[in-house]
Design a protein around this motif. Structure first.
Motif, PDB file in Angstrom:
ATOM      1  N   TYR A 729       0.838  -1.198   0.000  1.00  0.00           N
ATOM      2  CA  TYR A 729       0.000   0.000   0.000  1.00  0.00           C
ATOM      3  C   TYR A 729       0.872   1.246   0.000  1.00  0.00           C
ATOM      4  CZ  TYR A 729       0.976   1.429   4.853  1.00  0.00           C
ATOM      5  OH  TYR A 729       1.590   1.884   5.998  1.00  0.00           O
ATOM      6  N   ALA A 730       0.253   2.362  -0.372  1.00  0.00           N
ATOM      7  CA  ALA A 730       0.865   3.682  -0.226  1.00  0.00           C
ATOM      8  C   ALA A 730      -0.251   4.707  -0.202  1.00  0.00           C
ATOM      9  CB  ALA A 730       1.834   3.975  -1.361  1.00  0.00           C
ATOM     10  N   VAL A 731       0.006   5.834   0.453  1.00  0.00           N
ATOM     11  CA  VAL A 731      -0.959   6.926   0.528  1.00  0.00           C
ATOM     12  C   VAL A 731      -0.218   8.214   0.177  1.00  0.00           C
ATOM     13  CG1 VAL A 731      -2.635   8.156   1.952  1.00  0.00           C
ATOM     14  CG2 VAL A 731      -2.214   5.714   2.339  1.00  0.00           C
ATOM     15  N   PHE A 732      -0.889   9.063  -0.632  1.00  0.00           N
ATOM     16  CA  PHE A 732      -0.287  10.309  -1.093  1.00  0.00           C
ATOM     17  C   PHE A 732      -1.250  11.456  -0.806  1.00  0.00           C
ATOM     18  CE2 PHE A 732       1.117   6.787  -3.685  1.00  0.00           C
ATOM     19  CZ  PHE A 732       2.488   6.966  -3.789  1.00  0.00           C
ATOM     20  N   ARG A 733      -0.684  12.638  -0.674  1.00  0.00           N
ATOM     21  CA  ARG A 733      -1.488  13.827  -0.392  1.00  0.00           C
ATOM     22  C   ARG A 733      -1.078  14.937  -1.359  1.00  0.00           C
ATOM     23  NH1 ARG A 733      -2.983  16.296   4.578  1.00  0.00           N
ATOM     24  NH2 ARG A 733      -4.128  18.231   4.096  1.00  0.00           N
ATOM     25  N   ASN A 734      -2.088  15.490  -2.025  1.00  0.00           N
ATOM     26  CA  ASN A 734      -1.863  16.587  -2.973  1.00  0.00           C
ATOM     27  C   ASN A 734      -2.937  17.631  -2.717  1.00  0.00           C
ATOM     28  OD1 ASN A 734      -1.076  18.231  -5.031  1.00  0.00           O
ATOM     29  ND2 ASN A 734      -1.310  16.715  -6.670  1.00  0.00           N
ATOM     30  N   GLY A 735      -2.634  18.592  -1.874  1.00  0.00           N
ATOM     31  CA  GLY A 735      -3.628  19.591  -1.508  1.00  0.00           C
ATOM     32  C   GLY A 735      -4.780  18.949  -0.758  1.00  0.00           C
ATOM     33  N   GLU A 736      -6.002  19.094  -1.294  1.00  0.00           N
ATOM     34  CA  GLU A 736      -7.178  18.523  -0.661  1.00  0.00           C
ATOM     35  C   GLU A 736      -7.437  17.089  -1.101  1.00  0.00           C
ATOM     36  OE1 GLU A 736     -10.385  21.128  -1.550  1.00  0.00           O
ATOM     37  OE2 GLU A 736      -9.796  22.632  -0.066  1.00  0.00           O
ATOM     38  N   HIS A 737      -6.586  16.577  -1.963  1.00  0.00           N
ATOM     39  CA  HIS A 737      -6.780  15.224  -2.490  1.00  0.00           C
ATOM     40  C   HIS A 737      -5.845  14.239  -1.801  1.00  0.00           C
ATOM     41  CE1 HIS A 737      -9.169  16.964  -5.709  1.00  0.00           C
ATOM     42  NE2 HIS A 737      -8.170  17.794  -5.975  1.00  0.00           N
ATOM     43  N   ARG A 738      -6.393  13.129  -1.376  1.00  0.00           N
ATOM     44  CA  ARG A 738      -5.589  12.048  -0.830  1.00  0.00           C
ATOM     45  C   ARG A 738      -5.800  10.821  -1.730  1.00  0.00           C
ATOM     46  NH1 ARG A 738      -6.208  11.415   5.349  1.00  0.00           N
ATOM     47  NH2 ARG A 738      -4.362  12.728   5.526  1.00  0.00           N
ATOM     48  N   THR A 739      -4.708  10.203  -2.171  1.00  0.00           N
ATOM     49  CA  THR A 739      -4.775   9.055  -3.068  1.00  0.00           C
ATOM     50  C   THR A 739      -4.299   7.817  -2.335  1.00  0.00           C
ATOM     51  OG1 THR A 739      -4.358  10.444  -5.004  1.00  0.00           O
ATOM     52  CG2 THR A 739      -3.995   8.078  -5.266  1.00  0.00           C
ATOM     53  N   TYR A 740      -5.122   6.766  -2.392  1.00  0.00           N
ATOM     54  CA  TYR A 740      -4.830   5.496  -1.736  1.00  0.00           C
ATOM     55  C   TYR A 740      -4.528   4.466  -2.825  1.00  0.00           C
ATOM     56  CZ  TYR A 740      -7.430   7.919   1.947  1.00  0.00           C
ATOM     57  OH  TYR A 740      -7.876   8.842   2.855  1.00  0.00           O
ATOM     58  N   VAL A 741      -3.419   3.748  -2.673  1.00  0.00           N
ATOM     59  CA  VAL A 741      -3.012   2.747  -3.662  1.00  0.00           C
ATOM     60  C   VAL A 741      -2.778   1.432  -2.939  1.00  0.00           C
ATOM     61  CG1 VAL A 741      -1.352   2.147  -5.469  1.00  0.00           C
ATOM     62  CG2 VAL A 741      -1.864   4.555  -5.011  1.00  0.00           C
ATOM     63  N   ALA A 742      -3.264   0.343  -3.514  1.00  0.00           N
ATOM     64  CA  ALA A 742      -3.009  -0.984  -2.950  1.00  0.00           C
ATOM     65  C   ALA A 742      -2.913  -1.997  -4.077  1.00  0.00           C
ATOM     66  CB  ALA A 742      -4.107  -1.388  -1.975  1.00  0.00           C
ATOM     67  N   PHE A 743      -2.024  -2.957  -3.927  1.00  0.00           N
ATOM     68  CA  PHE A 743      -1.857  -4.073  -4.853  1.00  0.00           C
ATOM     69  C   PHE A 743      -2.289  -5.355  -4.160  1.00  0.00           C
ATOM     70  CE2 PHE A 743       0.636  -1.163  -7.285  1.00  0.00           C
ATOM     71  CZ  PHE A 743       0.727  -1.679  -8.572  1.00  0.00           C
ATOM     72  N   ASN A 744      -2.756  -6.290  -4.948  1.00  0.00           N
ATOM     73  CA  ASN A 744      -3.150  -7.591  -4.429  1.00  0.00           C
ATOM     74  C   ASN A 744      -2.515  -8.676  -5.287  1.00  0.00           C
ATOM     75  OD1 ASN A 744      -4.382  -9.818  -3.305  1.00  0.00           O
ATOM     76  ND2 ASN A 744      -6.384  -9.432  -4.241  1.00  0.00           N
ATOM     77  N   LEU A 745      -1.594  -9.429  -4.719  1.00  0.00           N
ATOM     78  CA  LEU A 745      -0.945 -10.530  -5.435  1.00  0.00           C
ATOM     79  C   LEU A 745      -1.550 -11.873  -5.049  1.00  0.00           C
ATOM     80  CD1 LEU A 745       2.797  -9.414  -5.209  1.00  0.00           C
ATOM     81  CD2 LEU A 745       1.015  -8.685  -6.805  1.00  0.00           C
ATOM     82  N   ARG A 746      -2.609 -11.851  -4.250  1.00  0.00           N
ATOM     83  CA  ARG A 746      -3.215 -13.089  -3.773  1.00  0.00           C
ATOM     84  C   ARG A 746      -4.277 -13.573  -4.757  1.00  0.00           C
ATOM     85  NH1 ARG A 746      -3.970 -10.809   2.450  1.00  0.00           N
ATOM     86  NH2 ARG A 746      -1.782 -10.188   2.716  1.00  0.00           N
ATOM     87  N   ALA A 747      -4.764 -14.788  -4.540  1.00  0.00           N
ATOM     88  CA  ALA A 747      -5.702 -15.417  -5.469  1.00  0.00           C
ATOM     89  C   ALA A 747      -7.153 -15.051  -5.194  1.00  0.00           C
ATOM     90  CB  ALA A 747      -5.538 -16.938  -5.408  1.00  0.00           C
ATOM     91  N   VAL A 748      -7.404 -14.276  -4.164  1.00  0.00           N
ATOM     92  CA  VAL A 748      -8.764 -13.864  -3.808  1.00  0.00           C
ATOM     93  C   VAL A 748      -8.790 -12.352  -3.635  1.00  0.00           C
ATOM     94  CG1 VAL A 748      -9.315 -16.060  -2.702  1.00  0.00           C
ATOM     95  CG2 VAL A 748      -8.299 -14.215  -1.347  1.00  0.00           C
ATOM     96  N   PRO A 749      -9.962 -11.732  -3.775  1.00  0.00           N
ATOM     97  CA  PRO A 749     -10.039 -10.282  -3.556  1.00  0.00           C
ATOM     98  C   PRO A 749      -9.614  -9.917  -2.130  1.00  0.00           C
ATOM     99  CG  PRO A 749     -12.030 -11.108  -4.599  1.00  0.00           C
ATOM    100  CD  PRO A 749     -11.256 -12.312  -4.166  1.00  0.00           C
ATOM    101  N   VAL A 750      -9.061  -8.740  -1.980  1.00  0.00           N
ATOM    102  CA  VAL A 750      -8.618  -8.244  -0.671  1.00  0.00           C
ATOM    103  C   VAL A 750      -9.213  -6.860  -0.444  1.00  0.00           C
ATOM    104  CG1 VAL A 750      -6.644  -7.439   0.667  1.00  0.00           C
ATOM    105  CG2 VAL A 750      -6.471  -9.548  -0.644  1.00  0.00           C
ATOM    106  N   THR A 751      -9.851  -6.697   0.689  1.00  0.00           N
ATOM    107  CA  THR A 751     -10.312  -5.363   1.094  1.00  0.00           C
ATOM    108  C   THR A 751      -9.272  -4.765   2.031  1.00  0.00           C
ATOM    109  OG1 THR A 751     -12.646  -5.929   0.856  1.00  0.00           O
ATOM    110  CG2 THR A 751     -12.109  -4.034   2.242  1.00  0.00           C
ATOM    111  N   VAL A 752      -8.742  -3.643   1.643  1.00  0.00           N
ATOM    112  CA  VAL A 752      -7.679  -2.981   2.396  1.00  0.00           C
ATOM    113  C   VAL A 752      -8.299  -1.868   3.230  1.00  0.00           C
ATOM    114  CG1 VAL A 752      -5.497  -1.733   2.249  1.00  0.00           C
ATOM    115  CG2 VAL A 752      -6.024  -3.536   0.583  1.00  0.00           C
TER     116      VAL A 752
END
Length: 778
Positions: A729-752
């Motif tokens: 995961y990673a989280v970024f901040r650009n002014g009023e915007h926050r961007t959340y990024v996550a990768f899933n390498l597993r065989a099932v969906p993942v809720t982060v």
């Protein structure tokens, strides 16, 4: 699934990748094969080769190869594998030793015994260095033997995770001295004699007396306590030499006291003969809080009625993050203030900031431009295998390009890059050529005298001195992780997982007592970071230059573990990555400004030593290299560099000041990428001004430079205030915007789940999710 885990760069020039070959039209990849190889399943029986799944490694060194020395200075009862790359490793490589820096003490094994020195009060600052070394011909005191004037050797008798016992002499007449990281004590057990202490100058007694077993003295402006067994006393042979007179149990403890006071003398007396006989570190990754909890345990044997447990001095990266009760006593060190605590264990909690396989493609990526850069970056030939460092850098570069090609939707280029990487790694993981004979190059050899895996061709002493293995092999593992992201079965034990496991274990075996590899070879669990020199035969102790290349290796372990479902490997990588990260921010960068003397002018040091910190590198005096060597290589595991954007600005502005403006003689691409962690607009301005007319650093590419800057332009700075319960995961901040990024390498969906309440669900198998939230943030 796979993995069941649990010469310094003295060259003044670096190799470069071969000249670019231009082609018209489609991208054409030329990767000349390594020496032809035979799969393990096709191998005839060869005593010189060990089969492992589809791969193999050599049991004898290839023709003309250099090896580490035959002599290892250990007692007869110790057997390989031996722990190299530690703060005390010079004892293994020499009849006696070079200076060792367990801190707060410095020690050195010499003919007359163990020379002891407290360097803290003697710290010196120059424009390029912070010096706290052990003088060559002076000391506070030397611990010797009453009946042996000189010893020919000192050999390692025992060791644990951050302590070592060194034997002088033999079992009939000699002494065994135990000391370790953070300990103000040195413990001694004598045979055929007792303690003989030689001071550098006449000591002043201020507590106890020669007629008692315990006495406190000041010498050279420092304060020590000497503890013989109860019932013993001391005799002065001359004004600088004392001998302990003990009828039985000839043991001795020396303590460095943080101040001159009866209260401190009494505190140390309670623990004087609680000898540390073992140390163990244990780590646990807690996804719910994205934290790593590390526990440090002491095993002690209490003699003379001493209290259980011991006293220990914590480094800044420890005492800032510990639950231990800190006592009101301190020591000075080249790392900053060390604070005293007591007990049988302590824990440290640190935040894991997450890693990504690659930064996501964002709106400002021009897909046509990225494809053009991919074409330019990929039209390079690669001939016979290079040495493990430069071959590794090429593998790492291609892995990053493959990930970026996938992000850009250019799957044809991605597949070809993955094919190159896979072909090359499989060739390295096979020791026999098509002619049925042991290959001479592009293979790994296991040295059973030391317990290490050596790749040939070697580089920078990775063969004869066992230097830099985590730097070199980290690139191999990073490339393997990119393959395994798309083909986890490639790492199955029946295929290439066995050799991959050996490469991991060589640099970071998590199993104590493993028959082939030492526990965490390159990593110092107490100092919190890696060491690069296998032998540490320097007056300033061991050292590490490129902390970021160590982080590259630990990021690879995280990705490999996550892709294969091996949580033990993943958690090992998270522990190493997080601990090294905290040490980097304290000691290489000093982001808080707490640890270095105010008179030191630089915001960064290029090399950390046991006894000093240098604004320098092993290969160049250019400021670009001194700063950049602790940034490269840039990829999705490099975002830790931007956790403190205000420090990024400080580091960058110091570099600009050295150059008299943003005029870069080398590594402009790395500087722009680092700049983008704080000011991506300015990074893009500099990048555009170069109009593509720049030569990237050899392990980097124009594609990576462009994509990194543009992703940060859209997403903003790294936001360290938000964590997640998933490692990618990673989280970024650009002014009023926050961007959340996550990768899933597993065989099932993942809720982060993110710590600010945001959630995103990531689809299975190589999936990535990006979510942008706009709020009025404080």
């Amino acid at each position: 699934m796979i993995l069941k885990i649990g010469t310094q760069r003295t060259a003044t020039n670096r190799n470069v990748l071969p000249e670019k070959v231009a082609f018209a039209g489609l991208v054409l990849f030329l990767v000349l094969p390594a020496e032809p190889s035979v799969l393990a399943s096709e191998l005839p029986a060869m005593p010189s080769v060990e089969r492992v799944g589809a791969g193999s490694y050599a049991r004898v060194a290839p023709a003309g190869a250099r090896r580490p020395p035959e002599t290892v200075y250990v007692v007869d009862t110790l057997r390989p594998p031996f722990p190299t790359n530690q703060w005390w490793s010079s004892v293994l490589w020499m009849p006696l030793s070079e200076a060792q820096y367990p801190h707060p003490l410095a020690v050195r094994a010499e003919k007359t015994g163990l020379r002891v020195f407290y360097p803290g009060p003697h710290l010196m600052v120059t424009p390029r260095s912070i010096l706290a070394s052990m003088p060559n011909n002076s000391a506070d005191l030397t611990i010797g033997h009453s009946n042996v004037a000189a010893f020919d050797e000192a050999r390692v008798e025992a060791y644990s995770d951050w302590f070592v016992t060194v034997r002088f002499g033999d079992l009939k007449k000699g002494m065994s001295l135990t000391y370790g990281h953070g300990s103000p004590f040195v413990y001694a057990q004598y045979r055929g004699g007792a303690a003989r202490i030689v001071f550098a100058q006449k000591p002043e007694i201020w507590a106890g007396s020669l007629a008692q077993h315990a006495v406190a003295v000041s010498v050279n402006g420092k304060h020590y306590a000497l503890f013989g067994p109860r019932g013993s006393k001391w005799t002065a042979v001359d004004e600088k030499t004392w001998v302990n007179l003990a009828d039985q149990s000839p043991r001795f403890s020396l303590a460095l006291l943080p101040e001159r006071s009866e209260k401190v003398f009494a505190l140390f007396s309670r623990y004087a003969h609680s000898h540390v006989m073992g140390t163990e570190v244990h780590w646990k990754y807690d996804p719910a809080t994205s934290s790593v909890v590390t526990t440090f345990n002491y095993t002690t044997v209490e003699y003379e009625g001493s209290a259980p447990g011991t006293l220990f001095a914590l480094y800044p990266h420890q005492w800032k993050n510990t639950d231990a009760k800190i006592l009101p006593y301190e020591y000075e060190s080249v790392r900053g203030t060390m604070k005293l605590a007591e007990g049988q264990s302590f824990t440290v909690r640190m935040t894991f900031p997450g890693v990504l396989p690659v930064l996501p493609a964002t709106a400002s990526w021009d897909r046509t431009v990225v494809d053009r850069y991919l074409e330019e970056d990929c039209t390079k030939t690669r001939g016979a295998p290079g040495d493990t460092y430069w071959e590794g850098k090429w593998l790492g570069r291609q892995a990053t390009l493959a990930a970026l090609a996938a992000e850009n939707g250019n799957h044809a280029v991605q597949r070809e890059l993955l094919r190159q990487i896979q072909q090359r790694l499989e060739a390295w993981f096979t020791a026999v050529g098509d002619n049925g004979r042991l290959k001479s190059t592009g293979l790994f050899y296991y040295d059973d005298r030391w317990g290490t895996l050596i790749g040939y061709p070697a580089a920078y002493g990775s063969d004869t001195e066992l230097n830099d293995h985590h730097f070199h092999y980290g690139y191999f593992l990073r490339a393997a992780a990119e393959i395994v992201r798309y083909d986890p079965q490639w790492a199955d034990p029946a295929r290439w997982g066995g050799l991959l496991q050996m490469v991991v274990d060589d640099i970071a075996c998590s199993r104590r007592g493993d028959p082939r590899f030492p526990f965490l070879r390159c990593f110092d669990v107490y100092a919190g970071h890696s060491w690069a020199s296998g032998h540490a035969r320097f007056a300033d102790g061991n050292n590490q230059e490129s902390s970021s290349e160590a982080m590259n290796a630990w990021c690879a372990l995280i990705l490999l573990g996550e892709a294969t479902g091996n949580t033990a490997l993943r958690d090992l990588g998270i522990y190493l990555y997080t601990s090294e990260l905290y040490a980097i921010n304290e000691y290489w960068f000093d982001v808080s400004g707490d640890n270095r003397p105010a008179s030191f002018p630089e915001p960064v040091v290029g090399i950390i030593w046991g006894g000093k910190a240098d604004y320098a590198t092993w290969f160049s005096a250019r400021p670009e290299a001194i700063h950049g060597i602790n940034w490269l290589p840039f990829h999705g595991g490099s975002l830790y560099l931007g956790l403190y954007p205000e420090y990024v600005r400080k580091n960058y502005e110091a570099l600009v000041a050295h150059k008299g403006g943003p005029r870069w003689d080398q590594w402009a691409d790395l500087i722009w990428m680092y700049r983008a962690l704080d000011d991506p607009q300015d990074a893009l301005r500099q990048f555009n001004a170069a109009a593509g007319r720049f030569q990237p650093e050899s392990g980097n590419s124009k594609t990576n430079t462009y994509c990194w800057i543009h992703s940060l332009l859209d997403m903003g700075r790294v936001d360290r205030s938000v964590t997640a319960d998933h490692p990618l995961y990673a989280v970024f901040r650009n002014g009023e915007h926050r961007t959340y990024v996550a990768f899933n390498l597993r065989a099932v969906p993942v809720t982060v789940h993110f710590s600010d309440g945001t959630q995103i669900t990531v689809p299975p198998g190589k999936g990535m999710a990006v979510k942008q939230v706009t709020r009025n943030y404080p």
